[in-house]
Design a protein around this motif. Structure first.
Motif, PDB file in Angstrom:
ATOM      1  N   UNK A   4       0.870  -1.170   0.000  1.00 42.70           N
ATOM      2  CA  UNK A   4       0.000   0.000   0.000  1.00 42.70           C
ATOM      3  C   UNK A   4       0.910   1.223   0.000  1.00 42.70           C
ATOM      4  N   UNK A   5       0.620   2.171  -0.867  1.00 44.26           N
ATOM      5  CA  UNK A   5       1.424   3.393  -0.898  1.00 44.26           C
ATOM      6  C   UNK A   5       0.560   4.599  -0.538  1.00 44.26           C
ATOM      7  N   UNK A   6       1.195   5.605   0.021  1.00 44.82           N
ATOM      8  CA  UNK A   6       0.482   6.818   0.411  1.00 44.82           C
ATOM      9  C   UNK A   6       1.300   8.040   0.020  1.00 44.82           C
ATOM     10  N   UNK A   7       0.573   9.055  -0.444  1.00 50.82           N
ATOM     11  CA  UNK A   7       1.215  10.327  -0.754  1.00 50.82           C
ATOM     12  C   UNK A   7       0.353  11.477  -0.254  1.00 50.82           C
ATOM     13  N   UNK A  22      -3.802  10.809  -0.153  1.00 47.84           N
ATOM     14  CA  UNK A  22      -3.994   9.810  -1.194  1.00 47.84           C
ATOM     15  C   UNK A  22      -3.374   8.472  -0.819  1.00 47.84           C
ATOM     16  N   UNK A  23      -4.035   7.434  -1.275  1.00 46.59           N
ATOM     17  CA  UNK A  23      -3.596   6.070  -0.986  1.00 46.59           C
ATOM     18  C   UNK A  23      -3.815   5.235  -2.242  1.00 46.59           C
ATOM     19  N   UNK A  73      -8.305   2.774  -8.469  1.00 44.76           N
ATOM     20  CA  UNK A  73      -6.991   2.455  -7.895  1.00 44.76           C
ATOM     21  C   UNK A  73      -6.682   3.335  -6.697  1.00 44.76           C
ATOM     22  N   UNK A  74      -7.010   4.614  -6.756  1.00 47.35           N
ATOM     23  CA  UNK A  74      -6.746   5.502  -5.637  1.00 47.35           C
ATOM     24  C   UNK A  74      -7.873   5.453  -4.615  1.00 47.35           C
ATOM     25  N   UNK A  75      -7.506   5.722  -3.392  1.00 48.25           N
ATOM     26  CA  UNK A  75      -8.479   5.803  -2.288  1.00 48.25           C
ATOM     27  C   UNK A  75      -8.089   7.035  -1.496  1.00 48.25           C
ATOM     28  N   UNK A  76      -8.959   8.029  -1.480  1.00 52.38           N
ATOM     29  CA  UNK A  76      -8.571   9.318  -0.899  1.00 52.38           C
ATOM     30  C   UNK A  76      -9.376   9.644   0.350  1.00 52.38           C
ATOM     31  N   UNK A  77      -8.736  10.380   1.215  1.00 51.85           N
ATOM     32  CA  UNK A  77      -9.381  10.939   2.409  1.00 51.85           C
ATOM     33  C   UNK A  77      -9.296  12.457   2.289  1.00 51.85           C
ATOM     34  N   UNK A  78     -10.449  13.097   2.322  1.00 50.71           N
ATOM     35  CA  UNK A  78     -10.490  14.550   2.246  1.00 50.71           C
ATOM     36  C   UNK A  78     -10.930  15.118   3.582  1.00 50.71           C
ATOM     37  N   UNK A  79     -10.212  16.119   4.036  1.00 50.53           N
ATOM     38  CA  UNK A  79     -10.644  16.877   5.211  1.00 50.53           C
ATOM     39  C   UNK A  79     -10.977  18.264   4.702  1.00 50.53           C
ATOM     40  N   UNK A  80     -12.226  18.635   4.864  1.00 53.80           N
ATOM     41  CA  UNK A  80     -12.747  19.831   4.199  1.00 53.80           C
ATOM     42  C   UNK A  80     -12.170  21.124   4.770  1.00 53.80           C
ATOM     43  N   UNK A  81     -12.153  21.246   6.042  1.00 51.01           N
ATOM     44  CA  UNK A  81     -11.673  22.466   6.698  1.00 51.01           C
ATOM     45  C   UNK A  81     -10.867  22.038   7.915  1.00 51.01           C
ATOM     46  N   UNK A  82      -9.564  21.974   7.736  1.00 50.18           N
ATOM     47  CA  UNK A  82      -8.719  21.362   8.769  1.00 50.18           C
ATOM     48  C   UNK A  82      -8.690  22.184  10.053  1.00 50.18           C
ATOM     49  N   UNK A  83      -8.575  21.452  11.148  1.00 51.89           N
ATOM     50  CA  UNK A  83      -8.438  22.052  12.471  1.00 51.89           C
ATOM     51  C   UNK A  83      -7.080  21.636  13.049  1.00 51.89           C
ATOM     52  N   UNK A  84      -6.640  22.383  14.040  1.00 51.89           N
ATOM     53  CA  UNK A  84      -5.352  22.055  14.654  1.00 51.89           C
ATOM     54  C   UNK A  84      -5.333  20.614  15.150  1.00 51.89           C
ATOM     55  N   UNK A 104      -1.017  -2.202   5.674  1.00 52.65           N
ATOM     56  CA  UNK A 104      -0.956  -0.770   5.928  1.00 52.65           C
ATOM     57  C   UNK A 104       0.032  -0.049   5.035  1.00 52.65           C
ATOM     58  N   UNK A 105      -0.305   1.183   4.725  1.00 55.87           N
ATOM     59  CA  UNK A 105       0.628   2.064   4.055  1.00 55.87           C
ATOM     60  C   UNK A 105       1.569   2.713   5.061  1.00 55.87           C
TER      61      UNK A 105
END
Lengths: 113, 116
Positions: A4-7, A22-23, A73-84, A104-105
């Motif tokens: 598994x690769x992650x960028x 991205x994964x 092929x890609x599996x993404x996680x989006x965080x819309x408005x990041x918090x600390x 695991x990546x």
């Protein structure tokens, strides 16, 4: 051996900005996961994804989070408005259909300033 | 909810010696899997060993073995003949087979140092 690769490996962003992690899972796997680990704390489950939909999510995974498998092929996680407090290591994992082990990546370290 | 506890944040072992990492868990389920994952510095987690709860026999993989005590809800990892390459974070993980079947519950990890 497939992995598994992650960028990216490290992402720095300002509070309130959107980020996409991205994964690329192992190609014949069917189940996909995101976990996160805040520094010094446990690895926590965020979400699992199967058959192009979320199969389970934790209470951490609120409306600010979304996942997508846009192209098979890609599996993404989006965080819309990041918090600390979103600063953490984010791990992607995948699992084959008949298996019990998750692969695991290497993780993406997200730093929100 | 299931919880996994690793009470040793950090441990050290001399090369060629044996070390045991502790893990306890809390569950009301009778059927589940337990795992030990290893995470070398800056690298991904890889599976070290797996134990099915219905199996009484302790799992073994070369120099790695577990002591699975189901009644005590204990799942310790023994590393024999420790090598420098064993230095890593070790995570204990639990996977239910009954409810929430997808996700893993992780412990907080034990950092293992191996001294030459």
């Amino acid at each position: 051996e497939p992995e598994v690769t992650q960028t990216p490996s490290h992402q720095v962003t300002q509070m309130g900005q959107e980020v996409i992690l991205r994964c690329v899972p192992i190609s014949n796997h069917l189940y996909f996961y995101w976990y996160r680990q805040i520094l010094g704390q446990k690895v926590e489950f965020l979400v699992s994804f199967y058959n192009n939909e979320i199969s389970e999510k934790s209470e951490i995974f609120d409306d600010q989070f979304s996942v997508e498998r846009p192209d098979g092929s890609n599996f993404t996680l989006k965080i819309r408005s990041t918090k600390l407090e979103d600063s953490a290591m984010y791990f992607c994992a995948s699992r084959p259909g008949g298996g019990n082990e998750q692969y695991f990546g290497p993780g993406t370290r997200l730093t929100v300033t | 909810a299931q919880t996994v506890t690793q009470s040793q944040p950090e441990m050290s072992v001399q090369e060629a010696e044996t070390v045991t990492l502790s893990c306890t868990y809390d569950t009301s389920e009778s059927d589940y899997y337990l795992f030990w994952y290893k995470q070398p510095p800056s690298r991904q987690m890889i599976l070290v060993i797996r134990q099915e709860a219905y199996k009484q026999q302790n799992a073994t993989e070369n120099r790695f073995s577990v002591n699975f005590q189901k009644a005590a809800k204990s799942f310790s990892l023994k590393i024999s003949d420790s090598q420098l390459g064993d230095a890593a974070m070790y995570f204990c993980a639990y996977r239910s087979l009954q409810y929430n079947f997808n996700k893993f519950y992780f412990g907080s990890g034990t950092k293992l140092n191996v001294k030459p």
